[in-house]
Design a protein around this motif. Structure first.
Motif, PDB file in Angstrom:
ATOM      1  N   ALA A  79       0.857  -1.196   0.000  1.00 49.71           N
ATOM      2  CA  ALA A  79       0.000   0.000   0.000  1.00 49.71           C
ATOM      3  C   ALA A  79       0.885   1.235   0.000  1.00 49.71           C
ATOM      4  N   LYS A 196      -5.328  -6.801   2.825  1.00 45.23           N
ATOM      5  CA  LYS A 196      -4.453  -6.109   3.769  1.00 45.23           C
ATOM      6  C   LYS A 196      -3.637  -5.032   3.073  1.00 45.23           C
ATOM      7  N   ASN A 197      -3.258  -5.270   1.819  1.00 49.56           N
ATOM      8  CA  ASN A 197      -2.448  -4.319   1.054  1.00 49.56           C
ATOM      9  C   ASN A 197      -3.222  -3.665  -0.084  1.00 49.56           C
ATOM     10  N   THR A 199      -5.252  -1.201  -2.411  1.00 49.35           N
ATOM     11  CA  THR A 199      -5.360   0.250  -2.584  1.00 49.35           C
ATOM     12  C   THR A 199      -6.444   0.621  -3.586  1.00 49.35           C
ATOM     13  N   SER A 229      -7.129  -2.895   4.782  1.00 47.43           N
ATOM     14  CA  SER A 229      -6.718  -1.500   4.569  1.00 47.43           C
ATOM     15  C   SER A 229      -7.959  -0.612   4.507  1.00 47.43           C
TER      16      SER A 229
END
Length: 435
Positions: A79, A196-197, A199, A229
């Motif tokens: 991210a 989790k990452n 964008t 995220s």
């Protein structure tokens, strides 16, 4: 000997040419035909090339779907951007501007509310749970709910006779325990790493089908929502808010979005812009928004001033149906008096809904309950009472006005109480006269 006249006529016809304009028109038509033929050839070749490219793209896409490659496309991406959004949102710029203005306003008032915050902390219940454990309770809450459902189903089966009766244990009330294939668990664990990452970009298809599943809470747990995220939380909120009914959307809001909202403010002293947009999307289901976010925040007894200001701005700047807001005011008035309850009641009263008399009576009873209380009243409590008198003074009965006058004599504020008395004195019309 003279030539034959017929031969002279033939020679003249052979040497005669067309006018210059006609010759130019003929030349222009010939050139135009050549250009059109060349363009048609080029367009035909270009269209055939585009068709071949689209066909190859569809073939590659089907191969990826069959092989499950869409789970691995962004597995190791990081991210790197804190602001990336979907270009299809027409109101995204307005959302970012609102979010930026709120953060600037909160920063400017950070040092001016110290006394009010001390009084707010003084009013917190001693046994209130710490908000730092909100994320830790996420998985535990889902598992406990599933265990309770399975236990209720087991107890109902034990109390039934040897002849099975559907009245004791209905299939819809006791969902079966699902056993997942190892490939399914592995796939959703890979999705958890992606979220989790995450964008920007499309979500995996396996994640998009979760709202349509009966056991969507168990599947959602495999994706580890606590580590999503902010961008992934926003995308998931859009998905679940539009595909779940109000009751199930409330469950998603309270178990996923509510912990993210509080934890992000606590860690960063402000709310991430994607989480702010997520809260705006929750208003697609107003009842779920009130039950899943607003009521738990007021019942937590540890709501901060920053959380009040951010959530209050969302309520203030967006349109909410009066039916849902009337019920929310009624439920808030039934809660024990606190700064958070007073703030949100005042925020909803400022929207000037045409409230039923039952709601107004409940709000008046909420304020009268503090008459014999020994704890000091906050400024928010006095401000909320002033808002009630300003907007609904003609909907009060004569008895209620006398009770409020006696209340402000016992619970006075040097700046706000004179305004309350002035509002009550300026209006001679009461509900009794209207009836």
């Amino acid at each position: 000997m003279p030539k034959d006249r017929s031969e002279l006529t033939k020679s003249k016809n052979r040497s005669r040419h067309d006018p210059l304009a006609a010759d130019e028109d003929r030349t222009a038509r010939i050139l135009t035909k050549k250009k059109l033929s060349s363009k048609s050839d080029k367009s035909h070749s270009a269209s055939s090339q585009k068709f071949r490219q689209k066909l190859l793209q569809q073939v590659r896409k089907q191969q990826k779907d069959l092989q499950g490659e869409h789970f691995l496309d962004q597995n190791d991406s990081k991210a790197t951007s804190t602001w990336s959004c979907d270009s299809s949102d027409s109101d995204w710029e307005d959302t970012y501007e609102e979010w930026n203005n709120i953060n600037d306003d909160l920063d400017s008032r950070a040092h001016s509310n110290s006394d009010e915050e001390l009084l707010l902390n003084h009013q917190l219940v001693d046994g209130a749970s710490s908000p730092h454990s909100t994320y830790d309770r996420l998985d535990q809450a889902i598992l406990e709910k599933l265990e309770q459902e399975s236990m209720s189903c087991t107890n109902a089966m034990d109390t039934s006779d040897t002849d099975f009766h559907h009245d004791h244990c209905n299939v819809s009330q006791c969902p079966p325990t699902f056993h997942y294939n190892a490939k399914v668990i592995e796939s959703y664990q890979l999705i958890a790493k992606l979220l989790k990452n995450y964008t920007s970009g499309p979500l995996p298809k396996a994640f998009k089908i979760i709202p349509s599943l009966i056991n969507w809470q168990q599947i959602l747990e495999l994706t580890n929502p606590a580590e999503w995220s902010p961008q992934a939380t926003y995308a998931a909120t859009r998905l679940f808010a539009s595909n779940l009914n109000e009751h199930l959307a409330q469950t998603f809001y309270s178990l996923v979005l509510y912990p993210h909202f509080r934890e992000n403010i606590r860690n960063n002293k402000k709310l991430n812009c994607h989480l702010y947009a997520s809260l705006k999307k929750t208003l697609y289901k107003p009842g779920a928004f009130y039950k899943g976010i607003l009521f738990p925040l007021c019942e937590s007894n540890n709501c901060t001033l920053r959380e009040m200001a951010i959530l209050g701005s969302i309520i203030k700047k967006n349109t909410i149906p009066s039916s849902h807001s009337s019920v929310a005011i009624y439920k808030l008035a039934q809660l024990p008096s606190s700064s958070a309850v007073s703030f949100f009641i005042g925020t909803l009263l400022k929207k000037k809904y045409a409230l039923p008399y039952e709601v107004i009576d409940m709000v008046v009873e909420h304020f009268l309950s503090r008459k014999k209380d020994q704890l000091p009243c906050t400024v928010m409590w006095h401000q909320c009472l002033l808002i009630l008198v300003q907007h609904y003074k003609e909907d009060l009965t004569a008895k209620q006005k006398e009770q409020i006058k006696a209340l402000v004599n016992a619970r006075s504020h040097h700046a706000i109480t004179p305004e309350i008395r002035s509002e009550l004195a300026s209006s001679a019309k009461t509900r009794d006269q209207a009836q």
